[in-house]
Design a protein around this motif. Structure first.
Motif, PDB file in Angstrom:
ATOM      1  N   MET A 244       0.819  -1.204   0.000  1.00 15.67           N
ATOM      2  CA  MET A 244       0.000   0.000   0.000  1.00 15.67           C
ATOM      3  C   MET A 244       0.858   1.263   0.000  1.00 15.67           C
ATOM      4  O   MET A 244       0.627   2.197  -0.768  1.00 15.67           O
ATOM      5  CB  MET A 244      -0.907  -0.011   1.227  1.00 15.67           C
ATOM      6  CG  MET A 244      -1.783   1.214   1.383  1.00 15.67           C
ATOM      7  SD  MET A 244      -2.638   1.179   2.963  1.00 15.67           S
ATOM      8  CE  MET A 244      -1.260   1.241   4.093  1.00 15.67           C
ATOM      9  N   ALA A 245       1.877   1.289   0.855  1.00 14.92           N
ATOM     10  CA  ALA A 245       2.744   2.459   0.942  1.00 14.92           C
ATOM     11  C   ALA A 245       3.514   2.675  -0.360  1.00 14.92           C
ATOM     12  O   ALA A 245       3.687   3.813  -0.808  1.00 14.92           O
ATOM     13  CB  ALA A 245       3.723   2.307   2.108  1.00 14.92           C
ATOM     14  N   GLY A 246       3.969   1.586  -0.981  1.00 14.34           N
ATOM     15  CA  GLY A 246       4.679   1.709  -2.248  1.00 14.34           C
ATOM     16  C   GLY A 246       3.807   2.283  -3.346  1.00 14.34           C
ATOM     17  O   GLY A 246       4.243   3.147  -4.120  1.00 14.34           O
ATOM     18  N   ALA A 247       2.560   1.806  -3.418  1.00 17.23           N
ATOM     19  CA  ALA A 247       1.632   2.336  -4.429  1.00 17.23           C
ATOM     20  C   ALA A 247       1.366   3.822  -4.190  1.00 17.23           C
ATOM     21  O   ALA A 247       1.351   4.634  -5.122  1.00 17.23           O
ATOM     22  CB  ALA A 247       0.320   1.545  -4.399  1.00 17.23           C
ATOM     23  N   PHE A 248       1.172   4.180  -2.938  1.00 12.34           N
ATOM     24  CA  PHE A 248       0.896   5.576  -2.592  1.00 12.34           C
ATOM     25  C   PHE A 248       2.091   6.464  -2.935  1.00 12.34           C
ATOM     26  O   PHE A 248       1.934   7.563  -3.482  1.00 12.34           O
ATOM     27  CB  PHE A 248       0.582   5.645  -1.095  1.00 12.34           C
ATOM     28  CG  PHE A 248       0.035   6.975  -0.655  1.00 12.34           C
ATOM     29  CD1 PHE A 248      -0.749   7.756  -1.490  1.00 12.34           C
ATOM     30  CD2 PHE A 248       0.277   7.429   0.626  1.00 12.34           C
ATOM     31  CE1 PHE A 248      -1.265   8.966  -1.070  1.00 12.34           C
ATOM     32  CE2 PHE A 248      -0.227   8.638   1.063  1.00 12.34           C
ATOM     33  CZ  PHE A 248      -1.001   9.412   0.208  1.00 12.34           C
ATOM     34  N   ALA A 249       3.295   5.989  -2.611  1.00 17.44           N
ATOM     35  CA  ALA A 249       4.503   6.777  -2.873  1.00 17.44           C
ATOM     36  C   ALA A 249       4.727   6.971  -4.371  1.00 17.44           C
ATOM     37  O   ALA A 249       5.058   8.075  -4.821  1.00 17.44           O
ATOM     38  CB  ALA A 249       5.716   6.090  -2.244  1.00 17.44           C
ATOM     39  N   LEU A 275      10.259   3.220  -0.785  1.00 17.08           N
ATOM     40  CA  LEU A 275       9.422   3.589   0.358  1.00 17.08           C
ATOM     41  C   LEU A 275       8.527   2.436   0.798  1.00 17.08           C
ATOM     42  O   LEU A 275       8.199   2.314   1.986  1.00 17.08           O
ATOM     43  CB  LEU A 275       8.581   4.816   0.015  1.00 17.08           C
ATOM     44  CG  LEU A 275       9.382   6.119  -0.165  1.00 17.08           C
ATOM     45  CD1 LEU A 275       8.461   7.291  -0.424  1.00 17.08           C
ATOM     46  CD2 LEU A 275      10.233   6.398   1.071  1.00 17.08           C
ATOM     47  N   GLY A 276       8.112   1.596  -0.147  1.00 17.66           N
ATOM     48  CA  GLY A 276       7.335   0.417   0.215  1.00 17.66           C
ATOM     49  C   GLY A 276       8.143  -0.530   1.093  1.00 17.66           C
ATOM     50  O   GLY A 276       7.646  -1.053   2.104  1.00 17.66           O
ATOM     51  N   ILE A 277       9.411  -0.747   0.733  1.00 15.99           N
ATOM     52  CA  ILE A 277      10.286  -1.598   1.547  1.00 15.99           C
ATOM     53  C   ILE A 277      10.518  -0.956   2.919  1.00 15.99           C
ATOM     54  O   ILE A 277      10.509  -1.636   3.958  1.00 15.99           O
ATOM     55  CB  ILE A 277      11.626  -1.838   0.816  1.00 15.99           C
ATOM     56  CG1 ILE A 277      11.391  -2.702  -0.437  1.00 15.99           C
ATOM     57  CG2 ILE A 277      12.633  -2.505   1.741  1.00 15.99           C
ATOM     58  CD1 ILE A 277      12.623  -2.860  -1.319  1.00 15.99           C
ATOM     59  N   ALA A 278      10.688   0.372   2.929  1.00 14.31           N
ATOM     60  CA  ALA A 278      10.887   1.073   4.203  1.00 14.31           C
ATOM     61  C   ALA A 278       9.657   0.919   5.107  1.00 14.31           C
ATOM     62  O   ALA A 278       9.790   0.652   6.315  1.00 14.31           O
ATOM     63  CB  ALA A 278      11.176   2.551   3.940  1.00 14.31           C
ATOM     64  N   ALA A 279       8.470   1.077   4.508  1.00 13.99           N
ATOM     65  CA  ALA A 279       7.240   0.919   5.284  1.00 13.99           C
ATOM     66  C   ALA A 279       7.106  -0.504   5.821  1.00 13.99           C
ATOM     67  O   ALA A 279       6.669  -0.722   6.959  1.00 13.99           O
ATOM     68  CB  ALA A 279       6.029   1.279   4.421  1.00 13.99           C
ATOM     69  N   TRP A 280       7.474  -1.473   5.005  1.00 18.72           N
ATOM     70  CA  TRP A 280       7.430  -2.878   5.429  1.00 18.72           C
ATOM     71  C   TRP A 280       8.349  -3.105   6.635  1.00 18.72           C
ATOM     72  O   TRP A 280       7.936  -3.714   7.629  1.00 18.72           O
ATOM     73  CB  TRP A 280       7.839  -3.760   4.248  1.00 18.72           C
ATOM     74  CG  TRP A 280       8.150  -5.187   4.597  1.00 18.72           C
ATOM     75  CD1 TRP A 280       7.324  -6.076   5.211  1.00 18.72           C
ATOM     76  CD2 TRP A 280       9.387  -5.871   4.356  1.00 18.72           C
ATOM     77  NE1 TRP A 280       7.957  -7.282   5.369  1.00 18.72           N
ATOM     78  CE2 TRP A 280       9.229  -7.186   4.856  1.00 18.72           C
ATOM     79  CE3 TRP A 280      10.595  -5.511   3.769  1.00 18.72           C
ATOM     80  CZ2 TRP A 280      10.247  -8.133   4.770  1.00 18.72           C
ATOM     81  CZ3 TRP A 280      11.610  -6.453   3.683  1.00 18.72           C
ATOM     82  CH2 TRP A 280      11.431  -7.745   4.175  1.00 18.72           C
ATOM     83  N   PRO A 285       8.126  -4.304  13.457  1.00 19.38           N
ATOM     84  CA  PRO A 285       8.106  -4.241  14.933  1.00 19.38           C
ATOM     85  C   PRO A 285       6.784  -3.698  15.493  1.00 19.38           C
ATOM     86  O   PRO A 285       6.378  -4.087  16.590  1.00 19.38           O
ATOM     87  CB  PRO A 285       9.276  -3.310  15.265  1.00 19.38           C
ATOM     88  CG  PRO A 285       9.510  -2.505  14.033  1.00 19.38           C
ATOM     89  CD  PRO A 285       9.163  -3.403  12.894  1.00 19.38           C
ATOM     90  N   LEU A 286       6.127  -2.804  14.748  1.00 15.64           N
ATOM     91  CA  LEU A 286       4.853  -2.264  15.224  1.00 15.64           C
ATOM     92  C   LEU A 286       3.788  -3.345  15.319  1.00 15.64           C
ATOM     93  O   LEU A 286       3.056  -3.437  16.308  1.00 15.64           O
ATOM     94  CB  LEU A 286       4.382  -1.136  14.291  1.00 15.64           C
ATOM     95  CG  LEU A 286       5.267   0.112  14.218  1.00 15.64           C
ATOM     96  CD1 LEU A 286       4.704   1.109  13.203  1.00 15.64           C
ATOM     97  CD2 LEU A 286       5.372   0.763  15.594  1.00 15.64           C
ATOM     98  N   MET A 307      -5.102  -0.872  11.578  1.00 12.62           N
ATOM     99  CA  MET A 307      -4.237   0.204  11.090  1.00 12.62           C
ATOM    100  C   MET A 307      -4.099   0.192   9.566  1.00 12.62           C
ATOM    101  O   MET A 307      -4.266   1.235   8.917  1.00 12.62           O
ATOM    102  CB  MET A 307      -2.857   0.120  11.736  1.00 12.62           C
ATOM    103  CG  MET A 307      -1.896   1.219  11.279  1.00 12.62           C
ATOM    104  SD  MET A 307      -0.224   1.015  11.907  1.00 12.62           S
ATOM    105  CE  MET A 307       0.308  -0.449  11.023  1.00 12.62           C
ATOM    106  N   PRO A 308      -3.818  -0.977   8.925  1.00  8.52           N
ATOM    107  CA  PRO A 308      -3.755  -0.981   7.460  1.00  8.52           C
ATOM    108  C   PRO A 308      -5.051  -0.525   6.801  1.00  8.52           C
ATOM    109  O   PRO A 308      -5.018   0.131   5.760  1.00  8.52           O
ATOM    110  CB  PRO A 308      -3.445  -2.447   7.126  1.00  8.52           C
ATOM    111  CG  PRO A 308      -2.778  -2.971   8.335  1.00  8.52           C
ATOM    112  CD  PRO A 308      -3.422  -2.271   9.489  1.00  8.52           C
ATOM    113  N   LEU A 309      -6.194  -0.864   7.402  1.00  6.39           N
ATOM    114  CA  LEU A 309      -7.467  -0.464   6.806  1.00  6.39           C
ATOM    115  C   LEU A 309      -7.653   1.042   6.848  1.00  6.39           C
ATOM    116  O   LEU A 309      -8.087   1.656   5.870  1.00  6.39           O
ATOM    117  CB  LEU A 309      -8.619  -1.159   7.532  1.00  6.39           C
ATOM    118  CG  LEU A 309     -10.028  -0.774   7.074  1.00  6.39           C
ATOM    119  CD1 LEU A 309     -10.192  -0.996   5.575  1.00  6.39           C
ATOM    120  CD2 LEU A 309     -11.071  -1.571   7.837  1.00  6.39           C
TER     121      LEU A 309
END
Length: 494
Positions: A244-249, A275-280, A285-286, A307-309
């Motif tokens: 999701m983060a990668g697509a958004f970035a 950024l997708g890898i960074a978000a992953w 840990p979260l 949280m993902p939703l």
């Protein structure tokens, strides 16, 4: 000495009166809410018109811009009331967001998407559907755009009132097409462009449903059906967040940064990947911390997908604002350009104030009138939980992002509702498959009959048929209404 019975009678009468007042207060609030919404909407429309008047003066030709701003604001309100419900419905239906939280997130991200990345699709709406050279003059073109704007706004308003999640994109495209035919005949319509747009209407719900079903299949087979569900979720939820983060970035790099620097698709995809890898990595840990102490059951998974939703719902709102703001301001931008320059062949520049009307109108419409359709999409088509709703939101976001990048005015309604149907039909298939498999392990007297398996539907067929019917009728209805309005406007002014 006062009679105790008299005091008791007085108290009883007072209680009855207070009870009546309580009912009256409740009824007044119930009646007052829609009146307040209508009042605020009218105030916003008036402000849009006054602002346009201050910018363009009081000459007769520029009063056309004032009228267009008024109807553009009216259309933006209707988009917020109808279309945005499809984005926030799954999150609210899954109880991951309250109605107030969903409206706040949608208002912020819808406005950001419209103002940051909402310029590209506008030219498709205002100039790609009808051929400007077929118009006799700028005035005919202006009345055609005005008719399209009015008819689309009226049709979406009617649909919202009856509770049908129709496509505002369909409404505007149908309105532009109908006005173009009324103004210059069938030759005015750019039929190859209409063919591509029509194809995208079919492709978008199918693609949205397929992507949603694909992600749900991953979640079921990699998480839900695993013996250690929590351990599987700790591994897969960060991956899904990274996607999701990668697509958004990547989308932001393509659309949001274009005013600062030009970024090609390869660079944008590289940014998205990084950024997708960074978000992953950040999410691992979260999620691990959030999973501590959770029981190994499906109910615990809902917590991890919360949280993902919420993040995917925010992403979808941004993409929707970027894509569907064109429905409100596309014809308005065309009218402003034709009024200022007396020409409708050059590329349309989108004034900032036009984008502001679209962005704020969508937010006000969502806040004032959106809850009705949010509930309908979120809970009345099929039962959603955070996992299913996440699949719907992510699939819709990815599809809208791709469509907006390509400049196609696809329907976010079709994509989001298609995703809900995709999740529901996949659940039907999967439930039937598992039931059939379990039957073989049961004694004959405990097996579920094939007729009973087929009877157990997880998608409401009545809603499915009603929504499909509304989708089919929207384009011809908006086109017919727009043609009639154009003829009336042209007769009055001409």
């Amino acid at each position: 000495m006062t009679d105790p019975n008299t005091n008791a009678d007085h108290r009883e009468t007072l209680d009855r009166d207070l009870h009546r007042f309580s009912h009256l207060e409740t009824a007044t609030q119930y009646v007052g809410r829609p009146m307040v919404g209508i009042g605020i909407s009218l105030l916003f429309i008036v402000i849009a018109g006054v602002g346009a008047g201050l910018l363009f003066g009081q000459t007769p030709i520029n009063m056309v811009v004032v009228a267009a701003a008024v109807f553009g604001a009216y259309m933006a309100l209707n988009i917020g009331a109808n279309d945005v419900a499809n984005n926030m419905g799954p999150a609210v239906g899954a109880n991951a967001l309250t109605m107030g939280g969903a409206i706040a997130i949608a208002a912020i991200f819808e406005s950001a998407g419209a103002l940051i990345a909402g310029g590209d699709v506008v030219s498709t709406i205002s100039k790609g559907i009808i051929a400007p050279e077929t118009m006799e003059n700028a005035q005919i073109f202006i009345w055609a755009m005005m008719a399209a704007l009015i008819s689309a706004a009226l049709w979406v308003n009617l649909a919202t009132w009856v509770g049908a999640p129709v496509s505002t994109t369909h409404s505007v495209v149908g309105g532009v097409m109908g006005a173009g035919i009324a103004a210059a005949g069938f030759a005015a319509v750019n039929w190859p462009t209409m063919g591509k747009i029509a194809a995208s209407w079919v492709i978008s719900p199918v693609l949205g449903g397929a992507i949603a079903a694909f992600f749900l299949a991953i979640i079921k087979w990699r998480v839900i059906y695993r013996e250690d569900k929590i351990a599987a979720a700790k591994r897969w939820v960060p991956i899904l967040v990274g996607i999701m983060a990668g697509a958004f970035a990547a989308y932001l790099a393509l659309k949001g940064l274009k005013r600062i620097m030009k970024i090609d698709i390869q660079t944008a995809l590289t940014i998205g990947l990084v950024l997708g890898i960074a978000a992953w990595l950040v999410t691992i840990p979260l999620i691990a911390k959030q999973a501590k102490g959770l029981e190994n059951r499906n109910k615990s998974l809902k917590v991890l997908f919360g949280m993902p939703l919420v993040l995917s719902a925010a992403l979808l709102s941004f993409a929707h604002g970027a894509n569907d703001v064109a429905n409100a301001v596309g014809p308005l931008a065309a009218i402003v350009h034709a009024t200022e320059f007396g020409s409708f062949s050059a590329k349309v520049a989108i004034p900032v104030w036009v984008m502001v009307i679209g962005a704020f109108g969508i937010s006000f419409g969502l806040f004032l009138f959106g809850p009705k359709l949010i509930r309908m999409v979120g809970s009345q088509i099929t039962k959603l939980n955070p996992m299913r709703a996440y699949c719907v939101a992510l699939s819709a976001a990815i599809t809208v992002i791709v469509a907006s990048w390509l400049g196609l005015p696809v329907s976010s309604t079709h994509i989001a509702v298609g995703g809900v149907f995709g999740v529901g039909f996949f659940r039907e298939w999967d439930t039937s498959r598992r039931m059939k498999k379990n039957n073989h392990a049961r004694p004959p007297e405990l097996r579920v009959a094939p007729e009973e398996r087929r009877r157990r539907k997880l998608v409401r067929r009545s809603h499915f048929m009603t929504i499909i019917a509304a989708w089919v009728i929207t384009v011809p209805a908006a086109a017919l209404l727009s043609g009639v309005i154009f003829l009336i406007l042209n007769a009055i002014v001409g």
